[in-house]
Design a protein around this motif. Structure first.
Motif, mmCIF file in Angstrom:
data_model
loop_
_atom_site.group_PDB
_atom_site.id
_atom_site.type_symbol
_atom_site.label_atom_id
_atom_site.label_comp_id
_atom_site.label_asym_id
_atom_site.label_seq_id
_atom_site.Cartn_x
_atom_site.Cartn_y
_atom_site.Cartn_z
ATOM 1 N N LEU A 117 60.721 127.360 -66.623
ATOM 2 C CA LEU A 117 61.260 127.161 -67.857
ATOM 3 C C LEU A 117 60.232 127.352 -68.887
ATOM 4 O O LEU A 117 59.155 126.670 -68.765
ATOM 5 C CB LEU A 117 62.186 125.947 -67.933
ATOM 6 C CG LEU A 117 63.619 126.367 -67.849
ATOM 7 C CD1 LEU A 117 63.745 126.397 -66.375
ATOM 8 C CD2 LEU A 117 64.509 125.074 -68.003
ATOM 9 N N PHE B 187 64.114 118.707 -68.262
ATOM 10 C CA PHE B 187 63.632 119.600 -69.351
ATOM 11 C C PHE B 187 64.079 119.304 -70.700
ATOM 12 O O PHE B 187 63.157 119.284 -71.306
ATOM 13 C CB PHE B 187 64.137 121.053 -69.072
ATOM 14 C CG PHE B 187 63.774 121.668 -67.695
ATOM 15 C CD1 PHE B 187 62.874 121.883 -67.083
ATOM 16 C CD2 PHE B 187 65.228 121.766 -66.555
ATOM 17 C CE1 PHE B 187 62.490 122.155 -65.853
ATOM 18 C CE2 PHE B 187 64.757 122.325 -65.491
ATOM 19 C CZ PHE B 187 63.413 122.501 -64.947
ATOM 20 N N ASN B 188 65.334 118.845 -70.720
ATOM 21 C CA ASN B 188 65.674 118.308 -71.953
ATOM 22 C C ASN B 188 64.972 117.112 -72.338
ATOM 23 O O ASN B 188 64.596 116.748 -73.611
ATOM 24 C CB ASN B 188 67.225 117.863 -72.030
ATOM 25 C CG ASN B 188 68.156 118.965 -72.422
ATOM 26 O OD1 ASN B 188 67.689 120.308 -72.300
ATOM 27 N ND2 ASN B 188 69.591 118.880 -72.647
ATOM 28 N N CYS C 18 68.950 116.693 -68.600
ATOM 29 C CA CYS C 18 68.178 117.035 -67.311
ATOM 30 C C CYS C 18 66.449 116.650 -67.867
ATOM 31 O O CYS C 18 66.393 116.301 -68.836
ATOM 32 C CB CYS C 18 68.340 118.442 -67.025
ATOM 33 S SG CYS C 18 67.585 119.642 -68.520
ATOM 34 N N CYS D 109 67.605 128.401 -66.360
ATOM 35 C CA CYS D 109 68.515 127.908 -65.357
ATOM 36 C C CYS D 109 69.653 128.728 -65.058
ATOM 37 O O CYS D 109 70.058 128.684 -63.824
ATOM 38 C CB CYS D 109 69.204 126.560 -65.853
ATOM 39 S SG CYS D 109 68.100 125.269 -66.151
ATOM 40 N N HIS E 23 65.698 127.446 -73.631
ATOM 41 C CA HIS E 23 64.966 127.044 -72.397
ATOM 42 C C HIS E 23 66.120 127.125 -71.378
ATOM 43 O O HIS E 23 65.754 127.664 -70.200
ATOM 44 C CB HIS E 23 64.349 125.840 -72.674
ATOM 45 C CG HIS E 23 65.231 124.510 -72.770
ATOM 46 N ND1 HIS E 23 66.099 124.537 -73.996
ATOM 47 C CD2 HIS E 23 65.505 123.584 -71.974
ATOM 48 C CE1 HIS E 23 66.645 123.205 -73.919
ATOM 49 N NE2 HIS E 23 66.425 122.870 -72.456
ATOM 50 N N CYS E 24 67.389 126.832 -71.718
ATOM 51 C CA CYS E 24 68.470 127.058 -70.585
ATOM 52 C C CYS E 24 68.687 128.307 -69.824
ATOM 53 O O CYS E 24 69.056 128.418 -68.851
ATOM 54 C CB CYS E 24 69.721 126.426 -71.242
ATOM 55 S SG CYS E 24 69.831 124.862 -71.755
ATOM 56 N N MET F 246 72.487 121.884 -63.081
ATOM 57 C CA MET F 246 72.440 120.257 -62.595
ATOM 58 C C MET F 246 72.618 119.364 -63.628
ATOM 59 O O MET F 246 73.220 118.398 -63.457
ATOM 60 C CB MET F 246 70.916 120.116 -62.082
ATOM 61 C CG MET F 246 69.816 120.333 -63.225
ATOM 62 S SD MET F 246 68.431 120.273 -62.365
ATOM 63 C CE MET F 246 67.212 120.620 -63.673
ATOM 64 N N CYS F 247 72.930 119.771 -65.054
ATOM 65 C CA CYS F 247 73.097 118.865 -66.066
ATOM 66 C C CYS F 247 74.430 118.474 -66.006
ATOM 67 O O CYS F 247 75.052 117.487 -66.570
ATOM 68 C CB CYS F 247 72.763 119.560 -67.533
ATOM 69 S SG CYS F 247 73.413 121.258 -67.487
HETATM 70 S S1 SF4 Z 1 67.813 123.307 -69.049
HETATM 71 FE FE1 SF4 Z 1 70.013 123.370 -70.048
HETATM 72 S S2 SF4 Z 1 71.047 124.553 -68.544
HETATM 73 FE FE2 SF4 Z 1 69.186 123.673 -67.584
HETATM 74 S S3 SF4 Z 1 69.755 121.807 -66.691
HETATM 75 FE FE3 SF4 Z 1 68.880 121.454 -68.858
HETATM 76 S S4 SF4 Z 1 70.464 121.418 -70.073
HETATM 77 FE FE4 SF4 Z 1 71.548 122.179 -68.398
#
Ligand code: SF4
Ligand code: SF4
Length: 337
Positions: free
Chosen positions: A228, A281-282, A279, A317, A313-314, A263-264
């Motif tokens: 990501l 990443f967030n 997640c 995923c 960034h999503c 996964m979120c």
């Molecule tokens: S980066 Fe975005 S799509 Fe990926 S798990 Fe996190 S919130 Fe969900």
């Protein structure tokens, strides 16, 4: 290191819109919503014995952020009180470097939860950590081990000199303890360049054949994770002036079949200081869940009625076969590109 504030500004300024892209694939007027809460992922510290170029956590031996015993106990209270949470996924940095790592693992196992340790392998070869493999085996912990490739040159280029040999020794040690046969040992692969990984099934068989033949190593599955555009990888993209082409590639490869498995929609990520995120990443972007963003304010009803905070960034995923901490989300035949 780029601050989360600057990363958000860079992602927001891109001419791509994740929200607009997914809108036609969601029920009318809704945002991405959770489906269940089966996994709690705990990021128990940013300290790591390595400092890899592409680390999305920005982990290194110099980081000092670590989850305290107090916050761990807050998490354990939630885990104990929430039957829906079946799995505790422990990550970092190198999570094993948190002084309370064994306490946390044991407490989760006592609560009857499945425990995953996201292990960089080399930590098992560091002085003072030699006992860890046996402890993890004794507790029946699943190991998700990152290994960039089955060749030394590629792995050492991505992670540093000597990493490949240490990783191989750690895998052989884990095999002797029953990992890869009686106990679950999975490998995590992520591409080192600005491309998506090839088929997970194909790579798994390449890894299996090469690691077995050269080093006698067994493992259960290989999971592929897309990079990501965050932290170390974002910096590398900016330096090479490749951010826009990379985002174009991710957007072109958008696959709506991945949305159901994101996964979120099934897990929550907890930072070392107890804040809650959709997640990992967030978490790196400091996009806390809203409202009530701390583990001490946990309420399953509120968690399940939240809106997931998505941004550009999503696209990482939802590209190709999709990507998550557990690898691909859909079979290749579901890819539209
Ligand atoms: S980066 Fe975005 S799509 Fe990926 S798990 Fe996190 S919130 Fe969900
Ligand atoms: S081993 Fe993992 S956590 Fe540690 S620096 Fe490398 S990518 Fe980051």
């Amino acid at each position: 290191m780029i601050s989360s504030h600057d990363q958000l500004a860079i992602l927001a300024a891109l001419p791509h819109s994740f929200e607009e892209t997914i809108r036609p694939h969601l029920p009318a007027a809704s945002a991405l919503a959770p489906c269940a809460l089966s996994t709690l992922q705990l990021n128990i510290g940013k300290r790591c014995n390595q400092s890899c170029r592409h680390c999305h956590v920005g982990a290194s031996p110099l980081r000092t952020e670590t989850m305290s015993r107090e916050i761990m106990d807050d998490c354990l209270q939630v885990i104990a009180a929430t039957d829906e949470i079946k799995t505790v996924d422990i990550t970092g940095g190198a999570p094993e470097m948190n002084d309370n790592f064994s306490y946390l693992v044991q407490a989760c196992k006592n609560l009857g939860k499945h425990v995953i340790d996201r292990c960089n392998l080399t930590i098992l070869e560091e002085p003072g950590y030699g006992h860890l493999g046996a402890f993890l085996a004794e507790q029946g912990v699943e190991i998700m081990a990152s290994l960039p490739y089955f060749r030394k040159s590629y792995t050492d280029r991505q992670r540093g000199a000597g990493v490949f040999e240490k990783s191989i020794r750690a895998l052989q040690k884990l095999n002797r303890l029953g990992y890869g046969t009686e106990l679950p040992l999975n490998l995590i692969y992520n591409p080192s360049g600005i491309y998506l990984s090839s088929s997970q099934a194909l790579l798994e068989s390449e890894f299996r054949n090469n690691l077995k033949e050269a080093y006698g190593i067994d493992f259960n599955h290989l999971y592929c994770i897309n990079n990501l555009p965050l932290d170390g990888f974002l910096q590398a993209l900016l330096k090479l002036d490749k951010l826009t082409p990379y985002m174009d590639m991710l957007k072109t490869a958008f696959n709506p079949c991945t949305l159901d498995g994101l996964m979120c929609r099934y897990q929550l990520s907890v930072s070392y200081d107890g804040y809650l995120y959709d997640c990992d990443f967030n978490q790196m972007l400091d996009l806390k869940i809203m409202p009530a963003p701390h583990i001490r304010e946990f309420s399953l009803d509120r968690i399940m009625s939240r809106k997931i905070r998505t941004m550009n960034h999503c696209f990482g995923c939802t590209a190709g076969s999709g990507s998550s901490c557990g690898g691909e989300l859909v079979l290749k035949k579901g890819v539209l590109t």
